[in-house]
Design an enzyme around this catalytic site. Structure first.
Site, PDB file in Angstrom:
ATOM      1  N   LEU A 176      22.679  -9.890 -14.569  1.00 22.58           N
ATOM      2  CA  LEU A 176      23.268 -10.493 -15.771  1.00 22.58           C
ATOM      3  C   LEU A 176      23.749 -11.897 -15.451  1.00 22.58           C
ATOM      4  CD1 LEU A 176      24.677 -10.271 -18.662  1.00 22.58           C
ATOM      5  CD2 LEU A 176      26.686  -9.439 -17.432  1.00 22.58           C
ATOM      6  N   HIS A 193      46.057 -12.675 -24.925  1.00 23.83           N
ATOM      7  CA  HIS A 193      45.021 -13.254 -24.047  1.00 23.83           C
ATOM      8  C   HIS A 193      44.835 -12.371 -22.808  1.00 23.83           C
ATOM      9  CE1 HIS A 193      45.031 -16.639 -26.656  1.00 23.83           C
ATOM     10  NE2 HIS A 193      46.135 -17.199 -26.212  1.00 23.83           N
ATOM     11  N   ASP A 246      37.892 -13.850 -30.681  1.00 22.49           N
ATOM     12  CA  ASP A 246      38.996 -14.361 -31.498  1.00 22.49           C
ATOM     13  C   ASP A 246      39.959 -13.228 -31.881  1.00 22.49           C
ATOM     14  OD1 ASP A 246      40.449 -16.277 -32.822  1.00 22.49           O
ATOM     15  OD2 ASP A 246      39.092 -16.430 -34.547  1.00 22.49           O
TER      16      ASP A 246
HETATM   17  C1  IPE Z   1      37.391 -20.303 -31.756  1.00 25.32           C
HETATM   18  O1  IPE Z   1      38.598 -19.694 -32.100  1.00 25.32           O
HETATM   19  C2  IPE Z   1      37.420 -20.703 -30.322  1.00 25.32           C
HETATM   20  C3  IPE Z   1      37.409 -19.595 -29.355  1.00 25.32           C
HETATM   21  C4  IPE Z   1      37.315 -18.331 -29.638  1.00 25.32           C
HETATM   22  C5  IPE Z   1      37.479 -20.007 -27.997  1.00 25.32           C
HETATM   23  P1  IPE Z   1      39.786 -20.499 -32.779  1.00 25.32           P
HETATM   24  O2  IPE Z   1      40.862 -19.503 -33.037  1.00 25.32           O
HETATM   25  O3  IPE Z   1      40.130 -21.673 -31.973  1.00 25.32           O
HETATM   26  O4  IPE Z   1      39.089 -20.994 -34.138  1.00 25.32           O
HETATM   27  P2  IPE Z   1      39.697 -21.365 -35.552  1.00 25.32           P
HETATM   28  O5  IPE Z   1      40.812 -22.325 -35.318  1.00 25.32           O
HETATM   29  O6  IPE Z   1      40.199 -20.099 -36.175  1.00 25.32           O
HETATM   30  O7  IPE Z   1      38.533 -21.928 -36.321  1.00 25.32           O
HETATM   31  C1  IPE Z   2      41.109 -16.343 -29.234  1.00 24.56           C
HETATM   32  O1  IPE Z   2      42.255 -15.850 -29.805  1.00 24.56           O
HETATM   33  C2  IPE Z   2      41.356 -17.032 -27.899  1.00 24.56           C
HETATM   34  C3  IPE Z   2      41.273 -18.490 -27.948  1.00 24.56           C
HETATM   35  C4  IPE Z   2      40.829 -19.212 -28.942  1.00 24.56           C
HETATM   36  C5  IPE Z   2      41.705 -19.212 -26.768  1.00 24.56           C
HETATM   37  P1  IPE Z   2      43.273 -16.784 -30.598  1.00 24.56           P
HETATM   38  O2  IPE Z   2      44.258 -17.314 -29.621  1.00 24.56           O
HETATM   39  O3  IPE Z   2      42.551 -17.779 -31.404  1.00 24.56           O
HETATM   40  O4  IPE Z   2      43.987 -15.723 -31.538  1.00 24.56           O
HETATM   41  P2  IPE Z   2      44.336 -15.865 -33.079  1.00 24.56           P
HETATM   42  O5  IPE Z   2      43.076 -16.297 -33.769  1.00 24.56           O
HETATM   43  O6  IPE Z   2      45.413 -16.882 -33.174  1.00 24.56           O
HETATM   44  O7  IPE Z   2      44.772 -14.496 -33.487  1.00 24.56           O
HETATM   45 MG    MG Z   3      41.760 -17.774 -33.276  1.00 22.16          MG
END
Ligand code: IPE
Ligand code: IPE
Ligand code: MG
Length: 220
Positions: A121, A27, A10
């Site tokens: 792995l 990403h 995240d």
């Molecule tokens: C959780 O992250 C999902 C992934 C890392 C794939 P999100 O960014 O979607 O979660 P919330 O919205 O902060 O709970």
């Molecule tokens: C995690 O990073 C990747 C996915 C959930 C796809 P985010 O895209 O949720 O990044 P933030 O949380 O908005 O910074």
């Molecule tokens: Mg996120």
């Protein structure tokens, strides 16, 4: 020895925002972190690594971000194929695969078949996954077949439960990830954003795990 590490990756969007760039830039940089933790698992002899890449709820993001993420997944599989094969990595994707485009789904199946012999792995990418969806689909199939053990019907059947779940970016929640499987997982939360999470941060999380006392409800 740790058997299965799982990571809720995240903070990509915030990483990009800090740099005044579009979210997709975060990403893309996150893919380098995936490579780093995968290599570290091979090097350190950790047999199972799973990564939460895209949740069922993430389909609700802007269409452009969703399609860029799916493209990135497809591109990364092409780019990383030789490295996966060279490192003995078995690649798998678990989740609601019916929601993926037929082309992406077919490319995933192909790579899963090509890497099936990997014995160092198992790298699992959770894509279009949510814990409640998994429990729901498992319950339906178990009822239809008259089965008894729900673990046999979850998409993770045959995968050991995660010993450690790491979540980056400072959020302290499970966000509908491995609800059933996380019953006795240890959790490490780090403020580091996913694109900055490399070998040193991974080592630090594993060191924290090593200091935990797991009791499984018993008295030691
Ligand atoms: C959780 O992250 C999902 C992934 C890392 C794939 P999100 O960014 O979607 O979660 P919330 O919205 O902060 O709970
Ligand atoms: C995690 O990073 C990747 C996915 C959930 C796809 P985010 O895209 O949720 O990044 P933030 O949380 O908005 O910074
Ligand atoms: Mg996120």
């Amino acid at each position: 020895m740790i058997n299965h590490v799982s990571i809720i990756m995240d903070g990509n969007g915030r990483w990009a925002k800090e740099r005044g760039k579009p979210r997709v830039y975060g990403h893309m940089e996150g893919v380098a972190s995936v490579r780093a933790v995968t290599e570290a698992c091979v090097e350190w002899g950790i047999p199972w690594l799973s990564l939460f890449a895209f949740s069922e709820e993430n389909w609700g993001r802007p269409q452009e971000e969703v399609s860029r993420l799916m493209e990135l997944m497809a591109e990364s599989m092409v780019k990383e194929k030789e490295t996966l094969l060279g490192n003995g990595v078995r690649f798998r994707v678990l989740g609601n695969r019916a929601r993926l485009s037929p082309a992406l789904d077919a490319a995933i199946t192909k790579l899963e078949e090509e890497t099936a012999g990997g014995d160092k792995l198992t790298l699992i990418v959770f894509l279009s996954y949510s814990g409640r969806w998994d429990i729901q689909q498992a319950a339906e199939r178990m009822a239809a077949e008259g089965g008894k053990d729900i673990a046999d019907y979850l998409v993770t059947a045959g995968v050991p439960d995660p010993d450690l779940i790491i979540r980056t970016s400072g959020e302290k929640r499970i966000s509908n990830y491995l609800l059933w499987q996380a019953a006795y997982s240890e959790f490490v939360f780090t403020d580091t954003l996913w694109p900055d999470f490399r070998k040193e941060s991974f080592r630090a999380a594993l060191d924290e795990f090593a200091s935990r006392d797991r009791r499984y409800g018993k008295v030691k």
